[in-house]
Design a protein around this motif. Structure first.
Motif, PDB file in Angstrom:
ATOM      1  N   GLN A  16       0.877  -1.348   0.044  1.00 63.15           N
ATOM      2  CA  GLN A  16      -0.072  -0.122   0.024  1.00 63.15           C
ATOM      3  C   GLN A  16       0.798   1.282   0.072  1.00 63.15           C
ATOM      4  OE1 GLN A  16      -3.248   0.031  -0.251  1.00 63.15           O
ATOM      5  NE2 GLN A  16      -3.278   2.250  -0.214  1.00 63.15           N
ATOM      6  N   ALA A  17       0.447   2.194  -0.986  1.00 66.52           N
ATOM      7  CA  ALA A  17       1.393   3.303  -1.080  1.00 66.52           C
ATOM      8  C   ALA A  17       0.779   4.368   0.319  1.00 66.52           C
ATOM      9  CB  ALA A  17       0.743   4.077  -2.253  1.00 66.52           C
ATOM     10  N   ILE A  18       1.764   4.889   1.066  1.00 64.38           N
ATOM     11  CA  ILE A  18       1.661   5.927   1.739  1.00 64.38           C
ATOM     12  C   ILE A  18       2.721   6.977   1.548  1.00 64.38           C
ATOM     13  CG2 ILE A  18       0.971   4.313   3.772  1.00 64.38           C
ATOM     14  CD1 ILE A  18       3.993   4.745   4.831  1.00 64.38           C
ATOM     15  N   GLY A  19       2.348   8.296   2.144  1.00 61.33           N
ATOM     16  CA  GLY A  19       3.170   9.429   1.826  1.00 61.33           C
ATOM     17  C   GLY A  19       2.961  10.123   0.385  1.00 61.33           C
ATOM     18  N   LYS A  20       4.127  10.605   0.119  1.00 64.93           N
ATOM     19  CA  LYS A  20       4.095  11.397  -1.295  1.00 64.93           C
ATOM     20  C   LYS A  20       3.676  10.460  -2.230  1.00 64.93           C
ATOM     21  CE  LYS A  20       4.861  14.735  -4.262  1.00 64.93           C
ATOM     22  NZ  LYS A  20       4.246  16.085  -4.262  1.00 64.93           N
ATOM     23  N   ARG A  21       2.775  10.833  -3.430  1.00 62.25           N
ATOM     24  CA  ARG A  21       2.537  10.057  -4.605  1.00 62.25           C
ATOM     25  C   ARG A  21       3.756  10.279  -5.656  1.00 62.25           C
ATOM     26  NH1 ARG A  21      -0.150   8.485  -0.789  1.00 62.25           N
ATOM     27  NH2 ARG A  21      -2.238   7.741  -0.845  1.00 62.25           N
ATOM     28  N   ALA A  22       4.692   9.731  -5.301  1.00 61.48           N
ATOM     29  CA  ALA A  22       5.835   9.912  -6.153  1.00 61.48           C
ATOM     30  C   ALA A  22       6.915   8.648  -6.285  1.00 61.48           C
ATOM     31  CB  ALA A  22       6.626  11.199  -5.791  1.00 61.48           C
ATOM     32  N   GLU A  23       7.701   8.540  -7.164  1.00 60.55           N
ATOM     33  CA  GLU A  23       8.846   7.687  -7.231  1.00 60.55           C
ATOM     34  C   GLU A  23       9.968   8.014  -6.372  1.00 60.55           C
ATOM     35  OE1 GLU A  23       9.913   6.427 -11.251  1.00 60.55           O
ATOM     36  OE2 GLU A  23       7.951   5.310 -11.341  1.00 60.55           O
ATOM     37  N   ALA A  24      10.830   6.985  -6.103  1.00 55.73           N
ATOM     38  CA  ALA A  24      12.037   7.274  -5.076  1.00 55.73           C
ATOM     39  C   ALA A  24      12.981   6.299  -5.457  1.00 55.73           C
ATOM     40  CB  ALA A  24      11.777   7.519  -3.611  1.00 55.73           C
ATOM     41  N   THR A  25      14.247   6.574  -5.830  1.00 55.60           N
ATOM     42  CA  THR A  25      15.276   5.772  -5.878  1.00 55.60           C
ATOM     43  C   THR A  25      16.589   5.933  -5.047  1.00 55.60           C
ATOM     44  OG1 THR A  25      14.840   5.660  -8.343  1.00 55.60           O
ATOM     45  CG2 THR A  25      16.912   4.852  -7.716  1.00 55.60           C
ATOM     46  N   GLY A  26      17.021   4.991  -4.416  1.00 60.76           N
ATOM     47  CA  GLY A  26      18.115   5.053  -3.590  1.00 60.76           C
ATOM     48  C   GLY A  26      18.511   3.857  -2.827  1.00 60.76           C
ATOM     49  N   GLU A  27      19.524   3.770  -1.981  1.00 62.31           N
ATOM     50  CA  GLU A  27      19.877   2.567  -1.161  1.00 62.31           C
ATOM     51  C   GLU A  27      18.767   2.079  -0.221  1.00 62.31           C
ATOM     52  OE1 GLU A  27      24.624   2.508  -0.536  1.00 62.31           O
ATOM     53  OE2 GLU A  27      23.509   3.918   0.701  1.00 62.31           O
ATOM     54  N   VAL A  28      18.588   0.954  -0.208  1.00 60.87           N
ATOM     55  CA  VAL A  28      17.522   0.374   0.792  1.00 60.87           C
ATOM     56  C   VAL A  28      18.084  -0.021   1.723  1.00 60.87           C
ATOM     57  CG1 VAL A  28      15.681  -1.190   1.080  1.00 60.87           C
ATOM     58  CG2 VAL A  28      15.895  -0.108  -0.994  1.00 60.87           C
ATOM     59  N   VAL A  29      17.991   0.525   3.270  1.00 64.20           N
ATOM     60  CA  VAL A  29      18.604   0.238   4.370  1.00 64.20           C
ATOM     61  C   VAL A  29      17.625  -0.117   5.241  1.00 64.20           C
ATOM     62  CG1 VAL A  29      20.511   1.574   4.023  1.00 64.20           C
ATOM     63  CG2 VAL A  29      18.719   2.443   5.345  1.00 64.20           C
ATOM     64  N   ILE A 119      17.028  -9.996   3.030  1.00 66.88           N
ATOM     65  CA  ILE A 119      17.511 -10.017   1.561  1.00 66.88           C
ATOM     66  C   ILE A 119      18.747  -9.014   1.888  1.00 66.88           C
ATOM     67  CG2 ILE A 119      17.046  -9.120  -0.560  1.00 66.88           C
ATOM     68  CD1 ILE A 119      14.154 -10.158  -0.414  1.00 66.88           C
ATOM     69  N   ILE A 120      18.572  -7.974   2.592  1.00 69.48           N
ATOM     70  CA  ILE A 120      19.641  -7.119   2.606  1.00 69.48           C
ATOM     71  C   ILE A 120      20.648  -7.674   3.605  1.00 69.48           C
ATOM     72  CG2 ILE A 120      20.292  -4.702   3.673  1.00 69.48           C
ATOM     73  CD1 ILE A 120      17.458  -3.961   3.147  1.00 69.48           C
ATOM     74  N   ARG A 121      20.411  -8.315   4.591  1.00 68.88           N
ATOM     75  CA  ARG A 121      21.749  -8.847   5.562  1.00 68.88           C
ATOM     76  C   ARG A 121      22.526  -9.963   4.697  1.00 68.88           C
ATOM     77  NH1 ARG A 121      21.966  -8.629  10.908  1.00 68.88           N
ATOM     78  NH2 ARG A 121      22.519 -10.534  10.881  1.00 68.88           N
ATOM     79  N   ARG A 122      21.662 -10.606   3.682  1.00 70.41           N
ATOM     80  CA  ARG A 122      22.295 -11.916   3.055  1.00 70.41           C
ATOM     81  C   ARG A 122      22.899 -11.008   1.964  1.00 70.41           C
ATOM     82  NH1 ARG A 122      18.013 -14.166   1.509  1.00 70.41           N
ATOM     83  NH2 ARG A 122      18.040 -13.582  -0.972  1.00 70.41           N
ATOM     84  N   THR A 123      22.591 -10.161   0.924  1.00 72.09           N
ATOM     85  CA  THR A 123      23.345  -9.891  -0.224  1.00 72.09           C
ATOM     86  C   THR A 123      23.934  -8.328   0.273  1.00 72.09           C
ATOM     87  OG1 THR A 123      21.236  -8.369  -0.739  1.00 72.09           O
ATOM     88  CG2 THR A 123      21.389 -10.804  -1.484  1.00 72.09           C
ATOM     89  N   THR A 125      23.727  -4.047   1.287  1.00 63.84           N
ATOM     90  CA  THR A 125      22.849  -2.973   0.964  1.00 63.84           C
ATOM     91  C   THR A 125      22.598  -3.252  -0.519  1.00 63.84           C
ATOM     92  OG1 THR A 125      23.541  -1.664   2.678  1.00 63.84           O
ATOM     93  CG2 THR A 125      22.416  -0.364   1.084  1.00 63.84           C
ATOM     94  N   LEU A 126      21.163  -2.757  -0.877  1.00 64.13           N
ATOM     95  CA  LEU A 126      20.809  -2.860  -2.147  1.00 64.13           C
ATOM     96  C   LEU A 126      20.112  -1.746  -2.759  1.00 64.13           C
ATOM     97  CD1 LEU A 126      19.109  -6.280  -2.442  1.00 64.13           C
ATOM     98  CD2 LEU A 126      21.369  -5.657  -3.496  1.00 64.13           C
ATOM     99  N   ASN A 127      20.306  -1.019  -4.100  1.00 63.21           N
ATOM    100  CA  ASN A 127      19.661   0.012  -4.471  1.00 63.21           C
ATOM    101  C   ASN A 127      18.237  -0.538  -4.885  1.00 63.21           C
ATOM    102  OD1 ASN A 127      21.748   1.700  -4.473  1.00 63.21           O
ATOM    103  ND2 ASN A 127      22.580   0.968  -6.385  1.00 63.21           N
TER     104      ASN A 127
END
Length: 362
Positions: A16-29, A119-123, A125-127
């Motif tokens: 479910q989308a929350i917050g701003k209705r926009a895209e965002a790209t970055g490191e997932v932590v 997933i992040i712990r195994r691989t 930090t991912l973009n």
């Protein structure tokens, strides 16, 4: 409205989308704290990163006017298991979802955050990208694999102009690499006369204010992305007492000849045990960093190791052998997190006092 999280390894989460209705790209932590989401989202060290909170219910006590760590949040996005739509707390002044919209931060709720964290712990930090439900996965993956995080994060979050928080005690210059308000609060509580300077302030500009001490703040990204800051710190060591926090710690270390490297998935949470190797004391600490100082690189420098992470043995603190300068990788100002290590601000005050008294007899 539905939204996707697409990771560069091809994993897709839909929720479910929350917050701003926009895209965002970055490191997932990910951050393992159970409370303090307001402080986390407004911590400048999260600049452009998409924060995953491992605690399953977020937003239940709303947002309030007192717990901000910056005026302009720089986080790229927020991911939670469940977002509380109707907060209940006597300090609450509105729900998390509305605040995210007001500050242009997109979010995602209703996904398995435990799976994402594993997933992040195994691989490592991912973009990733937060995008609409109808986004074409193959197209997004191609863009993600070519994505290079910005190297000017510190410039983006540092104050643009110097400012003064008057006090009657020691004069401290805080160099702002993305400083949390908690650092300033701790200095003000100790009566300090605080001058805050931008990240690219020169040593000459710092010394012109005739400080009793210099504070190097936390901040986002790779310490090697701000070589001008390393040069400034190198020129200040030996001229004035210095205390560095997080990125400030890394800058002191680099200025003395040590090296840094990126951690697999970083340290982000409010329960990281850190041991003072000089006394054996263990504090639970608040942490938020993706880089660390290489322990072996301290050999041959003028720095001695003072603190280590109990979980993985990484460097958590150093002190200069000959000059009044020390630093820690974690956050003694907490916000959020335990204040076990708040005493380090008092140690800094004692260092300034001793240095001032010594100078008086020279």
């Amino acid at each position: 409205m539905r939204r996707k999280l697409i990771l560069e390894d091809g994993t897709v989460f839909t929720g479910q989308a929350i917050g701003k209705r926009a895209e965002a790209t970055g490191e997932v932590v990910f951050n393992t704290s159970m409370t303090g989401y307001q402080e986390m989202i407004t911590d400048p060290s999260y600049c452009d990163q998409i924060i995953t909170l491992t605690y399953p219910l977020i937003g239940n006590y709303g947002m309030n006017r007192d717990d901000f760590e910056s005026l302009a949040p720089a986080a790229g996005g927020l991911i939670v298991k469940e977002a509380a739509l109707n907060p209940s707390n006597f300090r609450s002044q509105g729900p998390l979802d509305e605040w995210l919209k007001e500050h242009d931060i997109p979010g995602l709720a209703g996904i398995d955050t435990r799976k994402l964290t594993r997933i992040i712990r195994r691989t490592g930090t991912l973009n990733g990208r937060l995008c609409g439900e109808n986004a074409v996965v193959e197209d997004v993956l191609e863009e993600l694999r070519a994505f290079v995080p910005s190297k000017d994060k510190v410039a983006a979050v540092s104050t643009k102009n110097a400012y003064h928080a008057p006090g009657s005690g020691h004069r401290v210059v805080l160099i702002d690499y993305g400083a949390k308000h908690g650092i300033v609060r701790n200095l003000i509580e100790r009566g300090c006369d605080v001058y805050v300077l931008p990240y690219n302030a020169t040593a000459q500009e710092v010394l012109r204010l005739m400080p009793d001490g210099v504070m190097l703040s936390n901040g986002p990204g790779d310490p090697t992305d701000v070589p001008e800051a390393v040069t400034t710190v190198r020129k200040l060591i030996g001229r004035v007492p210095i205390f560095g926090i997080c990125l400030g710690h890394q800058l002191i270390s680099l200025a003395c000849g040590a090296t840094s490297s990126k951690l697999r998935f970083g340290h982000r949470g409010a329960n990281h045990p850190v041991k003072d190797v000089r006394t054996g004391r263990v504090d639970l600490t608040s942490q938020n960093h993706g880089y660390t100082i290489d322990r072996d690189s301290l050999m041959g420098t003028d720095l001695q190791l003072t603190h280590v992470n109990v979980n993985d043995g990484t460097v958590e603190g150093v002190a200069h052998r000959n000059e009044p300068a020390f630093s820690v990788q974690y956050h003694p100002e907490a916000c959020p997190g335990p204040d076990d290590s708040n005493h380090l601000f008092d140690a800094f005050m004692d260092m300034i006092k001793k240095h001032t008294e010594k100078q008086a007899y020279v």
